[in-house]
Design a protein around this motif. Sequence first.
Motif, short mmCIF file in Angstrom:
data_model
loop_
_atom_site.label_atom_id
_atom_site.label_comp_id
_atom_site.label_asym_id
_atom_site.label_seq_id
_atom_site.Cartn_x
_atom_site.Cartn_y
_atom_site.Cartn_z
N ILE A 114 0.78 -1.16 -0.16
CA ILE A 114 0.01 -0.09 -0.04
C ILE A 114 0.88 1.41 -0.10
O ILE A 114 0.24 2.37 -0.41
CB ILE A 114 -0.93 0.02 1.28
CG1 ILE A 114 -0.28 -0.31 2.52
CG2 ILE A 114 -2.22 -0.93 0.97
CD1 ILE A 114 -1.22 0.05 3.86
N ASN A 115 1.97 1.18 0.50
CA ASN A 115 2.96 2.50 0.48
C ASN A 115 3.66 2.62 -0.84
O ASN A 115 4.09 3.44 -1.12
CB ASN A 115 3.96 2.22 1.63
CG ASN A 115 4.90 1.07 1.26
OD1 ASN A 115 4.30 -0.03 1.13
ND2 ASN A 115 6.33 1.11 1.48
N ARG A 116 3.09 1.87 -2.06
CA ARG A 116 3.71 2.21 -3.15
C ARG A 116 2.57 2.17 -4.41
O ARG A 116 2.72 2.20 -5.61
CB ARG A 116 4.41 0.70 -3.76
CG ARG A 116 5.63 0.55 -3.15
CD ARG A 116 6.40 -0.58 -3.50
NE ARG A 116 7.65 -0.84 -2.29
CZ ARG A 116 8.08 -1.78 -2.42
NH1 ARG A 116 8.00 -3.23 -3.07
NH2 ARG A 116 9.45 -2.10 -1.83
N THR A 125 3.44 10.03 1.84
CA THR A 125 2.61 9.35 2.96
C THR A 125 1.51 10.53 3.29
O THR A 125 0.43 10.18 3.52
CB THR A 125 3.51 9.07 4.05
OG1 THR A 125 4.59 8.06 3.69
CG2 THR A 125 2.62 8.40 5.17
#
Lengths: 125, 632, 194
Positions: free
Chosen positions: B199-201, B291
């Motif tokens: 999810i952070n990409r 973020t």
Amino acid sequence: MRVERANPLVGALVWLGLLGPPLAWTAQLVLGYFAEDADCARGSGGWGFSSHTINAILFAAAAGIAVAGILGSVWVLQRAAERPEDTRGRIPFMALGAVLVSTLFGALVVMTGIGVLSFEACRAG
Amino acid sequence: MAATDIAAAERVERLERLWAEPHGLWTFLTTVDHKKIGKRYLVTAFAFFVLAGAEALTMRTQLAQPGERLVGPKEFNQLFSMHGITMIFLFVTPMLSGFGNYFVPLMIGARDMAFPRMNALSYWIFLGAGFFMYSSFLFQLAPNDGWFNYVPLSDSVFTPERNIDFYNLGLLFLTISTTAGAVNFIVTILRMRAPGMSINRMPLFCWALLATSLSVIFALPALSAANIMLELQRKFGFHFFDVKKGGDPLLWQHLFWIFGHPDVYIIFLPAIGIVSTIIPTFSRRPVVAYTWVALATMSTGFIGFGVWVHHMFATGLPQVTMIFYSAASMLITIPSGVQVFAWTATVLTGRPVLRTPMLYVLGFIVVFVVGGVTGVMFAAIPFDQQVTDSYFVVAHFHYVLFGGAVFPIFAAIHYWFPKITGRMMSERLGVVGFWIFFVGFNLTFFPMHISGLLGMPRRVWTYEHGLGWDVYNLLSTIGAFTLALGILLVVVNVLLSLSGGPLAGPDPWGANTLEWATTSPPPDYNFPVVPTVRSANPNWDPADRLEDERRLREGSYVLDDGHETPATTVLDADVDRVLAMPSESPWPFALALALTIFFTLFLVAHFVFAAISSVLIFAALLGWHATEPQQS
Amino acid sequence: MTEQAIVVVREEPRPNGWWGMLLLIATEASLFGTLIATYFYLRFETVAWPPDGIAEPKLLRPLVLTAILVFTSVPMWVAVQAARLGRRGLLWANLLAALAIGALYLWFQADLLRKNALLFTPRTDAYGSIYYTLQVAHAAHVFAGLLLNAWLLSKIWRRVTVCRLFGVQAVALYWHFVNALAVVVVLTILSPSL
């Protein structure tokens, strides 16, 4: 990669930070509004409870959850910086996200709480 | 080496055969290809944009000078109501769904949406509901009580004709499409991402669509409930909003705005997703504070549910009630501010390239900040009570909605045109079009701030000379026609470039997301091999893209044994299943048709026939589920 | 540590259909949330609730009926386990049990509403409007569950495929949701007497 599996506390704290304060604010808004409406509307005047007391309790509880969310996620963020065991960087991402979300919603809880308590209940605007 | 190349070519050929759809009318009705459906959404929504624009130009002509008699008050009411309804429900939301349909699977490296047939259904229902609502003009019975449709004006006492039935039933019908689309986007984004795209990409456009779709899931039921209650009151004599029988007209306002304010973010969030996509490409660097931007998007969608009463500050609610919503309305500016700062920082610290899409994005930032500033003013209750229902409000929401959604949509048209068609648009015509568009927009809507502060109320069909509004209205009208000229130039550019533009190649902008890793236009199967991801800017990782080519030669994750795409875990995007995807099906079209028949019969109050026609709906559902994909 | 490009996990994932059903449930829950909020909103605006001339709802029968409906979650849960183990007979029997009890519930519920309609109707006042709207919306969801259940029974008549297992899981999720909703709806409806 699957840090949560290795340490359930980390996963729990991250999710607390991401979901706790938003849900706490939701509860403050929905229940507080509900109490205000029940206290002041003409159909329910005789129930005899103070919506201000309820709002104060909701405020304290929501603020407590927000503080817990901030502290927990800051701890996870620090831990992730010291022990980079997650090569994809998902845990630091979620932890930073949790810090941001709990701070934002914490501010929202405080603003709402102070605002609501500094006005007289049931006065028409 | 040669042998592996031949093997790779054979694999690609097999994929071609597996995913190809025959040409012809039958395929037109049965296709489930997300790219074809996406294109249809874009073209249909743009057609509604042109219709709503024509309504706007008629109104601006009517208001150009005092005492104009181009249209009468009845027609004017229908015009402004349908202008709002069309722009919000039939243009912006489906237009952004169109971009989402086309690009979400490509951006996350999937071969289709999670539920391809439901995707086709969403489109057909959108088309049916659009026709349904616009058919009201044939009978001169278009909805005429504004897009917000306040009771008691809209009940059967004050609007006895069918105008409002078109509104209620049309929106209920359309809601099925929007909800199904939202479910599809959420499951696609959560479950179909390329291996490694944790999810952070995830592309920020996907974050934005995720926030939007979640808002749809939780907000639209409030509108549906309100539509159902009003229709029950109008047709069957219920009393939800009837004061004499214990109902309350303010209930409608609550229900409508519980939906209506999140809907502002349903419109706006995908648009800022587009902005967050285009800015890194033309700044030649990853977005600053990924973020922060991702979480700001999600937070905006969430807080959007707690601000609805700011549309009702002038209705005499208790002070404490209003304070809840005033606080949230002020705080919601913070995540929006975070994003504006992140975009500005990305541009300032990058090497900006001022191509047409970037011009629209920079125009968006300017216009959106102006609209945001007047938005903060409304969060202050005393100010809101002064300017409520005046043209100041009209100016504000056009700055945030036209500025916040239409500028990014036009940026997206210029940005993704090469991917969809394989050809470039004319840069010179694009730049000229942008400046006319930008000047026209500001000339139309800025003077409305002033006429509003001078006291001009919203929704008036004409006004008298000598109130000091004349010059501002004339300026707005000149602006509106300038804006229309700008839009016309963009349309001309699109039409000329469709066949005459220079070939684009796979990646004309040097962009960072995966849709640019495949050919323009993409093949039916999107990617010859399932791509892998090791950063938030996968198309800027040449090693990974070379690795894809190597895996194609080796036959690793080509998935050429069937109509297949991988499913991955929600957070980490590890592969956990290979999905057999459905191919062409006539049932989505049949179901949408059955629903159209049902709603039409309901509209003309043939309830018995409507009930009988629901048999068709069940038949279509049974037919749909009669076949199942062969799971391995 | 370098990162592996493709990681394959060997756990049994939730099928996409299950996720789709979860989101459908979320939006349905939101719809009922709106209706229940409407109930209390109207209630707070009205001095006598139920308004004069309408008796307070009786408690016993609705509560017993709801308890019976909630009980059907047990055969539904057993059905999912049976489907996973591939035991078709057990699956079939439990689906059928849930269907039969659910249909019985609906029958008595309709009877209750029919008797109420002799005393007051949705056209009597706003109380009647929201009372019947909530009740009928709830009954329609039970009915939809029955239809889904009947459809499953016809589908697994011959064999249980993976795809049908997904179907059982998704329908069971919906079924449990409707039962949970029944509790909330009945408590709202009975709240004047509680």
